[in-house]
Design a protein around this motif. Structure first.
Motif, PDB file in Angstrom:
ATOM      1  N   GLY A 198       0.785  -1.223   0.000  1.00 31.26           N
ATOM      2  CA  GLY A 198       0.000   0.000   0.000  1.00 31.26           C
ATOM      3  C   GLY A 198       0.818   1.274   0.000  1.00 31.26           C
ATOM      4  N   ARG A 212      -1.793   4.011   0.839  1.00 25.19           N
ATOM      5  CA  ARG A 212      -3.183   3.555   0.760  1.00 25.19           C
ATOM      6  C   ARG A 212      -4.053   4.502  -0.070  1.00 25.19           C
ATOM      7  NH1 ARG A 212      -4.420  -0.463   4.667  1.00 25.19           N
ATOM      8  NH2 ARG A 212      -2.504  -1.696   4.871  1.00 25.19           N
ATOM      9  N   ALA A 253      -1.274   2.705   8.926  1.00 30.59           N
ATOM     10  CA  ALA A 253      -1.978   2.848   7.658  1.00 30.59           C
ATOM     11  C   ALA A 253      -3.480   2.980   7.857  1.00 30.59           C
ATOM     12  CB  ALA A 253      -1.678   1.658   6.749  1.00 30.59           C
TER      13      ALA A 253
END
Length: 413
Positions: A198, A212, A253
């Motif tokens: 990500g 992300r 994240a």
């Protein structure tokens, strides 16, 4: 007859008393129905009574807390197992945090054995006689364990991969960073981050990370509590944090708490080392891309230490000659920190970071002119940790200031 009369009189008095109590209850119910606020007043009085009773009981219990450091350099140790035993039976246990802090609460009076263990260090054992409402501070210093082994075979898979991973959180240590090759002699945080799912970069220039799906400005990057607005150098292989100064890096994240406000994509929380409180040490390196040094040592033995790091790019005199092509990049960073144990339950640290970046992000073509950027980070912070004697908690106060100055222009630069 007198005894019987007395008995009847007593019985009648009881009946009359019960009747009065019943009438009193009816009257109270009528008053309560007319004035609902009395219900809340009574409920509040009962809650306050229970709270006072709980506080009195809690006040009779003792607390043990302190800090764990390594004997070789005085650095805080995270992840040390702290256990309290009574007659070889485990009563309480905990693990030291990022600053080496631990706390054991709700301890009844008695005789206990305090044990501390950590991989690679000798175990600590001490017998304690604890009274009522004691507030005990025990700062632990662990020695490195010297063990000679004929042969050791370790088999198995790491449960969390190359770093420790919780839901939405990845904890990175310098040893993890060194596993990823880079253009410098030591590893760099940005090269490790790009191996995580990500997280992607835009290439070898620009100093931007997309996490992300979020924009780079939506990432919150902290160093010892201070914001770093542009944490990566213009040449995408380097961050502003040399691995020699790092203690831990927590990457969130998703699922981060309200203490990380101001960004919506991710959080990169970088914590630096405190510096060696036992003796002076340093490193120096030079590569075609960057050269630099770190230096650390005690100002006051076991109490006050410093840590300094400086890096500067060598693109013009180094890498550009190797590839026989112009590499229009220039960057550098300077970090300094002092840390002090003011007393047995108080710590104070001062941190400062300065970065400079300048170079080309677009070389231009027949239709468009080249583009150049220039940015400077300036960040300072004061971090104060205190462990209140009455409670098994750590209070943290941070005062920080950060500034980013950037320009972008087109033309010949």
């Amino acid at each position: 007859m007198k005894e019987k009369g007395l008995s009847i009189s007593s019985s009648c008095s009881s009946q009359i008393a019960m009747h009065r109590i019943a009438m009193h209850r009816i009257a109270m119910q009528r008053i309560a129905m007319k004035t609902p606020g009395i219900k809340w007043l009574i409920a509040g009085f009962l809650a306050l009574s229970l709270s006072i009773t709980g506080e009195v009981a809690l006040a009779q219990q003792s607390i043990i807390r302190g800090t764990v450091v390594a004997a070789i350099d005085g650095e805080s140790l995270q992840g040390v197992n702290i256990a309290l035993y009574e007659a070889d039976s485990l009563r309480l246990g905990t693990v030291s945090g990022n600053d080496g802090v631990y706390a054991l609460a709700k301890i009844q009076a008695g005789t206990y054995e305090l044990r501390a263990s950590f991989i690679g260090f000798e175990s600590f054992v001490d017998t304690l006689v604890i009274g009522r409402a004691d507030r005990i501070i025990i700062n632990l210093t662990l020695e490195i364990e010297q063990t000679t082994l004929d042969e050791l075979v370790v088999e198995g898979d790491r449960e969390a991969g190359t770093a420790r991973v919780l839901a939405g959180q990845t904890t990175i240590r310098p040893a993890d960073i060194e596993m990823i090759p880079g253009p410098d002699i030591s590893g760099d945080l940005v090269n490790y981050l790009t191996t995580l799912p990500g997280i992607v970069s835009v290439g070898d220039r620009g100093g931007q990370l997309f996490i992300r799906g979020g924009e780079p400005w939506q990432n919150l990057v902290l160093l010892d509590g201070m914001w770093v607005y542009q944490p990566f150098h213009i040449l995408g292989f380097f961050s502003s944090f040399p691995s020699e100064i790092l203690q831990t890096v927590d990457v969130y994240a998703g699922g981060y708490t309200s203490q990380y406000g101001g960004r919506i994509s991710s959080v990169i929380d970088v914590k630096s080392r405190n510096g060696n409180k036992k003796h002076y040490a340093g490193t120096a390196s030079a590569t075609p891309f960057v050269s630099g040094f770190t230096f650390e040592g005690p100002i006051v033995d076991d109490i006050l230490s410093f840590l300094v790091s400086y890096r500067r790019s060598n693109m013009e005199d180094g890498a550009s000659r190797l590839v026989d092509d112009e590499l229009p990049f220039e960057f550098g960073d300077f970090f300094a920190k002092t840390h002090a144990f003011i007393n047995s339950n108080t710590q104070l640290s001062l941190s400062m970071l300065r970065t400079n970046d300048k170079g080309s992000v677009f070389e231009g073509n027949d239709l468009e002119e080249p583009e150049y950027v220039d940015w400077k980070n300036r960040s300072v912070s004061t971090r104060y940790l205190v462990f209140p004697r009455a409670f098994p908690i750590m209070a943290e106060f941070i005062i920080a200031a950060s500034r980013l100055k950037s320009t972008q222009e087109s033309g010949l630069g």
